[in-house]
Design a protein around this motif. Structure first.
Motif, PDB file in Angstrom:
ATOM      1  N   SER A 174      28.416  52.095  42.861  1.00 57.57           N
ATOM      2  CA  SER A 174      29.412  53.167  42.933  1.00 57.57           C
ATOM      3  C   SER A 174      30.405  52.966  44.073  1.00 57.57           C
ATOM      4  CB  SER A 174      28.714  54.524  43.092  1.00 57.57           C
ATOM      5  OG  SER A 174      27.906  54.537  44.256  1.00 57.57           O
ATOM      6  N   PHE A 175      30.010  52.260  45.116  1.00 52.11           N
ATOM      7  CA  PHE A 175      30.838  52.069  46.305  1.00 52.11           C
ATOM      8  C   PHE A 175      31.978  51.099  46.008  1.00 52.11           C
ATOM      9  CE2 PHE A 175      31.480  50.023  50.548  1.00 52.11           C
ATOM     10  CZ  PHE A 175      31.934  51.143  51.225  1.00 52.11           C
ATOM     11  N   LYS A 176      33.220  51.544  46.256  1.00 53.12           N
ATOM     12  CA  LYS A 176      34.403  50.760  45.919  1.00 53.12           C
ATOM     13  C   LYS A 176      35.313  50.592  47.135  1.00 53.12           C
ATOM     14  CE  LYS A 176      34.618  52.977  41.327  1.00 53.12           C
ATOM     15  NZ  LYS A 176      35.500  53.710  40.389  1.00 53.12           N
ATOM     16  N   ALA A 177      36.361  49.800  46.939  1.00 51.44           N
ATOM     17  CA  ALA A 177      37.376  49.648  47.985  1.00 51.44           C
ATOM     18  C   ALA A 177      38.016  50.999  48.301  1.00 51.44           C
ATOM     19  CB  ALA A 177      38.438  48.644  47.535  1.00 51.44           C
ATOM     20  N   TYR A 178      38.131  51.845  47.307  1.00 52.68           N
ATOM     21  CA  TYR A 178      38.688  53.193  47.505  1.00 52.68           C
ATOM     22  C   TYR A 178      37.925  53.929  48.603  1.00 52.68           C
ATOM     23  CZ  TYR A 178      40.027  58.046  46.575  1.00 52.68           C
ATOM     24  OH  TYR A 178      40.477  59.331  46.717  1.00 52.68           O
ATOM     25  N   ASN A 179      36.605  53.808  48.604  1.00 45.29           N
ATOM     26  CA  ASN A 179      35.790  54.491  49.610  1.00 45.29           C
ATOM     27  C   ASN A 179      36.061  53.959  51.006  1.00 45.29           C
ATOM     28  OD1 ASN A 179      33.826  54.144  46.951  1.00 45.29           O
ATOM     29  ND2 ASN A 179      33.831  56.208  47.804  1.00 45.29           N
ATOM     30  N   VAL A 180      36.212  52.640  51.115  1.00 44.09           N
ATOM     31  CA  VAL A 180      36.502  52.037  52.415  1.00 44.09           C
ATOM     32  C   VAL A 180      37.846  52.530  52.934  1.00 44.09           C
ATOM     33  CG1 VAL A 180      36.956  49.880  53.644  1.00 44.09           C
ATOM     34  CG2 VAL A 180      35.127  49.978  51.942  1.00 44.09           C
ATOM     35  N   VAL A 181      38.860  52.426  52.099  1.00 45.51           N
ATOM     36  CA  VAL A 181      40.227  52.740  52.522  1.00 45.51           C
ATOM     37  C   VAL A 181      40.399  54.229  52.833  1.00 45.51           C
ATOM     38  CG1 VAL A 181      42.647  52.770  51.764  1.00 45.51           C
ATOM     39  CG2 VAL A 181      41.214  50.774  51.299  1.00 45.51           C
ATOM     40  N   LEU A 184      37.584  50.851  60.254  1.00 48.28           N
ATOM     41  CA  LEU A 184      38.612  50.014  59.628  1.00 48.28           C
ATOM     42  C   LEU A 184      39.018  48.870  60.556  1.00 48.28           C
ATOM     43  CD1 LEU A 184      40.916  52.718  57.961  1.00 48.28           C
ATOM     44  CD2 LEU A 184      39.368  51.139  56.796  1.00 48.28           C
ATOM     45  N   CYS A 185      39.239  49.188  61.829  1.00 49.45           N
ATOM     46  CA  CYS A 185      39.602  48.148  62.796  1.00 49.45           C
ATOM     47  C   CYS A 185      38.538  47.061  62.846  1.00 49.45           C
ATOM     48  CB  CYS A 185      39.770  48.753  64.191  1.00 49.45           C
ATOM     49  SG  CYS A 185      41.268  49.734  64.391  1.00 49.45           S
ATOM     50  N   LYS A 186      37.277  47.488  62.844  1.00 52.81           N
ATOM     51  CA  LYS A 186      36.165  46.547  62.965  1.00 52.81           C
ATOM     52  C   LYS A 186      36.139  45.560  61.803  1.00 52.81           C
ATOM     53  CE  LYS A 186      31.177  46.511  63.949  1.00 52.81           C
ATOM     54  NZ  LYS A 186      30.670  45.606  62.918  1.00 52.81           N
ATOM     55  N   ILE A 187      36.216  46.069  60.559  1.00 50.35           N
ATOM     56  CA  ILE A 187      36.122  45.150  59.420  1.00 50.35           C
ATOM     57  C   ILE A 187      37.381  44.300  59.279  1.00 50.35           C
ATOM     58  CG2 ILE A 187      34.468  46.624  58.199  1.00 50.35           C
ATOM     59  CD1 ILE A 187      36.754  47.228  56.187  1.00 50.35           C
ATOM     60  N   LYS A 216      44.602  47.140  64.349  1.00 50.04           N
ATOM     61  CA  LYS A 216      44.771  48.520  64.827  1.00 50.04           C
ATOM     62  C   LYS A 216      45.979  49.199  64.202  1.00 50.04           C
ATOM     63  CE  LYS A 216      42.419  48.085  69.289  1.00 50.04           C
ATOM     64  NZ  LYS A 216      42.558  48.203  70.771  1.00 50.04           N
ATOM     65  N   GLN A 217      47.083  48.485  64.119  1.00 52.09           N
ATOM     66  CA  GLN A 217      48.294  49.073  63.548  1.00 52.09           C
ATOM     67  C   GLN A 217      48.114  49.354  62.058  1.00 52.09           C
ATOM     68  OE1 GLN A 217      50.890  50.116  65.307  1.00 52.09           O
ATOM     69  NE2 GLN A 217      51.788  50.948  63.429  1.00 52.09           N
ATOM     70  N   ILE A 218      47.465  48.443  61.351  1.00 53.11           N
ATOM     71  CA  ILE A 218      47.225  48.644  59.912  1.00 53.11           C
ATOM     72  C   ILE A 218      46.293  49.837  59.695  1.00 53.11           C
ATOM     73  CG2 ILE A 218      46.213  47.633  57.827  1.00 53.11           C
ATOM     74  CD1 ILE A 218      47.081  44.871  59.012  1.00 53.11           C
ATOM     75  N   ALA A 219      45.208  49.899  60.474  1.00 48.93           N
ATOM     76  CA  ALA A 219      44.260  51.020  60.342  1.00 48.93           C
ATOM     77  C   ALA A 219      44.950  52.346  60.651  1.00 48.93           C
ATOM     78  CB  ALA A 219      43.079  50.801  61.276  1.00 48.93           C
ATOM     79  N   LYS A 220      45.780  52.368  61.686  1.00 50.37           N
ATOM     80  CA  LYS A 220      46.506  53.584  62.068  1.00 50.37           C
ATOM     81  C   LYS A 220      47.390  54.072  60.929  1.00 50.37           C
ATOM     82  CE  LYS A 220      49.981  55.152  65.417  1.00 50.37           C
ATOM     83  NZ  LYS A 220      50.836  54.727  66.576  1.00 50.37           N
TER      84      LYS A 220
END
Length: 316
Positions: free
Chosen positions: A136-143, A151-154, A165-169
Motif C-alpha cells: 500500500s505504501f507509495k511515493a505519494y506517501n513519501v512526498v 525528506l532531506c535525509k532520503i 533542503k531547498q527541494i524538501a522545503k
C-alpha cells in the motif's frame, strides 16, 4: 492489452562470462524482470540444469514466467522479494547447491517507460513507484506525509542530492496548498528548486530525487548486505555470484559484502592479533568493477552507470 517487457539486459556477455555457466547447474536470477539475462542462461543449460527467477513485480513475474516456461521446462519462478530468497532455497532444498546467482539492481525499462507505474519524471503519472503493487505504501506517501527532516535525509542519503533542503522545503510549501499527486507536479517543484544552470547541466534534473524516493518506497537497500552474505554462503564450490549495480550506494554495499566474504580476518585494523576467527569462503573474480563497453553505452544509455562485480566460492 498484454503487457510486454521490452528490456535490454545490461552487460549481457560480461554477465554470462562472469557466471561461467555449468550446463547442469542450478542458477537463481534474483531480479527476473523481463528475463533478458535469464533466457540466455537457460539457453546454455542442459535438461539437468535449472534456473529459478524471483521478482516482486507482479507484472514482471507473470509476463516473464509465461514466456519462459513455454520454452524451458527447467525454469521455475517465485513472486517474492529476493531478500526472501532463503525461503526459496529452503523450499527447494538448495542449501550449498547453487552454481550461480545473478542480482541486477536496475529498474526495468518497462517500469520506467510505463507512465502509470510512476517511476519516471519523463512521463506524467501517479506518484506510485511500487515494484510490488500489492503493497500500500507509495511515493505519494513519501512526498505528502514525510517531514522536512525525513525528506532531506532520503534525498541526501539515497539520491546524493546537494539541494536536498531547498527541494524538501518547496515540497512542504506546495503540499500545504494541495497534495502533490503526479510525477510531473513533483518534477516541476524539483526543477524550480534548483539553479537554472544546474537544471540545464544535469539534463535529468529530477533523477536524484526520483531515485531516492524509489529506494525508500521499495526498501531497496534494506537487508541487501545480509542477503548477499547469505547467498555467498549457499554457493557450491566454484559457484559464482554476479551483481549489477547502478548507483554508488548499491555498489558500496556490494563491495563491502564481497570484501567480507573474500577476506580472512575482519578484525578492526588496529587489533594486534586476529580474534574474529573469520575465514574467507569466496574470492574476487574481478578486483575492480566491470563497466559496459563504449559501444554498449552508446546503444543503451542505461548501461552508462552500471558496475558488475563477481565472486567465486572456494571451499575450506
Amino acid at each position: 492489452m498484454e503487457i510486454k517487457f521490452e528490456h535490454k539486459p545490461v552487460m549481457l556477455n560480461e554477465v554470462l562470462s562472469g557466471l561461467n555457466i555449468n550446463p547442469d547447474g542450478i542458477y537463481i536470477d534474483c531480479t527476473l524482470g523481463g528475463g533478458g539475462h535469464s533466457e540466455k542462461i537457460l539457453e546454455k543449460l542442459s535438461s539437468n540444469g535449472m534456473l529459478i527467477g524471483l521478482d516482486k513485480d507482479t507484472d514482471a513475474i507473470e509476463y516473464t514466467t509465461r514466456r519462459l516456461q513455454s520454452k524451458y521446462p527447467n525454469f521455475k519462478s517465485f513472486h517474492t522479494d529476493f531478500k526472501q530468497v532463503l525461503d526459496v532455497i529452503d523450499y527447494l532444498d538448495l542449501y550449498n547447491k547453487l552454481d550461480g546467482v545473478l542480482i541486477d539492481l536496475g529498474v526495468s525499462s518497462y517500469q520506467l517507460d510505463t507512465a502509470e507505474r510512476g517511476f519516471s519524471f519523463r512521463f506524467d503519472g501517479p506518484l506510485d513507484m511500487r515494484m510490488d503493487k500489492s503493497q500500500s505504501f507509495k511515493a505519494y506517501n513519501v512526498v505528502n506525509e514525510y517531514s522536512f527532516e525525513q525528506l532531506c535525509k532520503i534525498f541526501f542519503e539515497y539520491g546524493e542530492e546537494e539541494f536536498a533542503k531547498q527541494i524538501a522545503k518547496n515540497i512542504i510549501k506546495a503540499r500545504e496548498i494541495s497534495p502533490i499527486k503526479t510525477t510531473l507536479e513533483l518534477s516541476k517543484i524539483i526543477e524550480n528548486s534548483l539553479p537554472a544552470k544546474i537544471v540545464f547541466k544535469r539534463g535529468g534534473a529530477d533523477k536524484k530525487v526520483f531515485q531516492a524516493i524509489r529506494i525508500e518506497v521499495n526498501g531497496e537497500l534494506n537487508n541487501l548486505y545480509e542477503t548477499i552474505l547469505l547467498l555467498g554462503k549457499n554457493l557450491k564450490k566454484s559457484g559464482r555470484m554476479a551483481i549489477l549495480t547502478f548507483h554508488s550506494l548499491e555498489d558500496r554495499i556490494v563491495k563491502y559484502a564481497f570484501r567480507e566474504l573474500c577476506t580472512d580476518c575482519i578484525c578492526p585494523p588496529k587489533t594486534p592479533i586476529c580474534i574474529c576467527g573469520h575465514k574467507a569462503i569466496c574470492k574476487l573474480v574481478n578486483k575492480k568493477p566491470i563497466v559496459a563497453s563504449i559501444e554498449e553505452q552508446k546503444e543503451n544509455s542505461r548501461s552508462t552507470c552500471a558496475k558488475l562485480r563477481i565472486i567465486e566460492r572456494i571451499w575450506r
